[in-house]
Design a protein around this motif. Structure first.
Motif, short mmCIF file in Angstrom:
data_model
loop_
_atom_site.label_atom_id
_atom_site.label_comp_id
_atom_site.label_asym_id
_atom_site.label_seq_id
_atom_site.Cartn_x
_atom_site.Cartn_y
_atom_site.Cartn_z
N GLY A 160 0.67 -1.25 -0.04
CA GLY A 160 0.09 -0.06 -0.11
C GLY A 160 0.79 1.29 -0.07
O GLY A 160 0.34 2.17 0.79
N ILE A 161 1.83 1.17 -0.85
CA ILE A 161 2.83 2.52 -0.80
C ILE A 161 2.54 3.62 -1.57
O ILE A 161 1.99 3.13 -2.96
N LYS A 162 2.59 4.56 -1.17
CA LYS A 162 2.19 5.92 -2.15
C LYS A 162 3.19 6.82 -2.41
O LYS A 162 3.36 7.26 -3.29
N THR A 163 4.16 6.77 -1.38
CA THR A 163 5.31 7.67 -1.57
C THR A 163 6.76 6.77 -1.50
O THR A 163 6.87 6.34 -0.61
N ALA A 164 7.55 6.98 -2.81
CA ALA A 164 8.58 5.97 -2.65
C ALA A 164 9.51 6.71 -3.66
O ALA A 164 8.93 7.34 -4.70
N ALA A 165 10.67 5.89 -3.77
CA ALA A 165 11.64 6.08 -4.83
C ALA A 165 12.47 5.00 -5.21
O ALA A 165 12.57 4.02 -4.17
N VAL A 166 12.85 4.66 -6.35
CA VAL A 166 13.38 3.38 -6.68
C VAL A 166 15.07 3.74 -7.04
O VAL A 166 15.14 4.89 -7.48
N VAL A 167 15.90 2.94 -6.08
CA VAL A 167 17.28 3.34 -6.37
C VAL A 167 18.08 1.96 -7.07
O VAL A 167 17.91 0.86 -6.80
N GLY A 168 18.61 2.57 -8.35
CA GLY A 168 19.12 1.31 -8.89
C GLY A 168 20.27 1.99 -9.86
O GLY A 168 20.39 3.32 -10.29
N ASP A 169 21.08 1.05 -10.47
CA ASP A 169 22.11 1.56 -11.38
C ASP A 169 21.82 1.11 -12.84
O ASP A 169 22.54 1.98 -13.82
N ILE A 174 15.56 2.59 -13.59
CA ILE A 174 14.78 3.82 -14.00
C ILE A 174 13.46 3.90 -14.34
O ILE A 174 12.48 4.57 -14.12
N HIS A 175 13.20 2.90 -15.50
CA HIS A 175 11.97 2.57 -15.93
C HIS A 175 11.12 2.18 -15.06
O HIS A 175 9.81 2.30 -14.97
N ALA A 176 11.29 1.29 -14.05
CA ALA A 176 10.51 0.85 -12.97
C ALA A 176 10.02 1.70 -12.15
O ALA A 176 8.82 1.83 -11.78
N ALA A 177 10.85 2.81 -11.83
CA ALA A 177 10.33 3.80 -11.16
C ALA A 177 9.29 4.77 -11.99
O ALA A 177 8.27 5.09 -11.37
N LYS A 178 9.69 5.08 -13.23
CA LYS A 178 8.97 6.13 -13.87
C LYS A 178 7.41 5.44 -14.16
O LYS A 178 6.53 6.28 -14.05
N GLN A 179 7.52 4.38 -14.86
CA GLN A 179 6.26 3.38 -14.97
C GLN A 179 5.29 3.38 -13.78
O GLN A 179 4.18 3.11 -14.03
N ASN A 180 5.93 3.61 -12.57
CA ASN A 180 4.84 3.53 -11.47
C ASN A 180 4.73 5.08 -10.65
O ASN A 180 4.19 5.02 -9.47
N GLY A 181 5.24 5.96 -11.33
CA GLY A 181 5.05 7.29 -10.88
C GLY A 181 6.05 7.55 -9.69
O GLY A 181 5.75 8.38 -8.89
N LEU A 182 7.03 6.98 -9.67
CA LEU A 182 7.92 7.05 -8.49
C LEU A 182 9.19 7.78 -8.99
O LEU A 182 9.68 7.83 -10.09
N ALA A 183 9.94 8.48 -8.06
CA ALA A 183 11.27 9.18 -8.34
C ALA A 183 12.11 7.87 -8.63
O ALA A 183 12.27 6.84 -8.05
N ASP A 201 15.91 10.61 -12.38
CA ASP A 201 15.67 12.24 -11.59
C ASP A 201 16.90 12.56 -10.78
O ASP A 201 16.93 13.94 -10.92
N TYR A 202 17.51 11.74 -10.46
CA TYR A 202 18.72 12.20 -9.64
C TYR A 202 19.75 11.09 -9.99
O TYR A 202 19.38 10.05 -9.98
N VAL A 203 21.26 11.51 -9.70
CA VAL A 203 22.46 10.48 -9.88
C VAL A 203 23.21 10.66 -8.63
O VAL A 203 23.46 11.70 -8.38
#
Length: 221
Positions: A160-169, A174-183, A201-203
């Motif tokens: 039930g997560i609403k606010t999150a970010a994906v961190v990866g290399d 990056i696609h996983a984050a953006k396709q789910n509306g996450l940073a 969005d950030y590096v």
């Protein structure tokens, strides 16, 4: 409020490079001993495609072999990776545990979402005792599509997560984050590629930089 950070494993939390070459050489030596493979170990090709699901890896590295050979190779490779982990040949990236402790202090849940196999991921989590901080570890094996965006979606739905970010290399993170509306926070580590990180969005060059980014995103106070 920070609800969650979703981390990739290989090349983000775990320095896979320290065990990859050993395991891959062992695997291709095994194939050569069976007269299945006759060229040099394709370590550079593996580095290029690092981050894709293993079934795709073997289709690329062993294009002329049967699915049965690829499956056997996958199983052998996994045993070699795990043996290297258990022998302490791998390592976490700097500041993993420090960053995790900080996030937990801020009541931010930590998840791992990886294209790695469940057994392999659990070995890393157990060996480095990451369970103290990690809420749950998710493997690409848990979604039929082998698409990391769907794996992240499953995490969001389950918890039930609403606010999150994906961190990866890699681009899959990056696609996983953006396709789910996450940073999307890209890690400029061993396997990262400049053209892929440009889409984040950030590096960051070190995990400690996450603190500043989360402040910028108003995810933590």
């Amino acid at each position: 409020m920070c609800e969650a950070l979703i981390f990739d494993m290989d090349g983000t939390l775990f320095q896979t490079d320290k065990i990859l070459e050993h395991a891959l050489n062992d695997t291709f030596n095994h194939l050569r001993s069976q007269n299945i493979y006759h060229s040099a170990t394709p370590i550079n090709k593996y580095r290029e495609i690092m981050g894709v699901p293993l079934p795709t890896v073997w289709k690329i590295l062993l294009p002329n072999q049967t699915d049965a050979v690829r499956e056997q190779t996958d199983a052998y490779f996994l045993t070699r990776l795990i043996e290297n982990i258990r022998r302490g040949k791998g390592a976490l990236y700097p500041h993993v545990k420090e960053t995790f402790s900080f996030l937990k202090e801020k009541n931010c849940s930590i998840f791992i979402a990886s294209n790695g196999l469940t057994h392999y991921l659990n070995e890393i989590v157990d060996y480095y005792q990451l369970g103290e901080w990690v809420t749950e570890t998710f493997s690409i094996q848990q979604v039929n599509t082998l698409d990391k965006a769907d794996l992240v979606k499953a995490i969001i739905k389950k918890h039930g997560i609403k606010t999150a970010a994906v961190v990866g290399d890699r681009l899959s993170d990056i696609h996983a984050a953006k396709q789910n509306g996450l940073a999307a926070i890209g890690c400029n580590f061993d396997f990262a590629r400049e053209d892929e990180l440009a889409q984040a969005d950030y590096v960051i060059d070190d995990l400690v930089q996450l603190k500043d980014i989360l402040h910028q995103l108003n995810i933590i106070s």
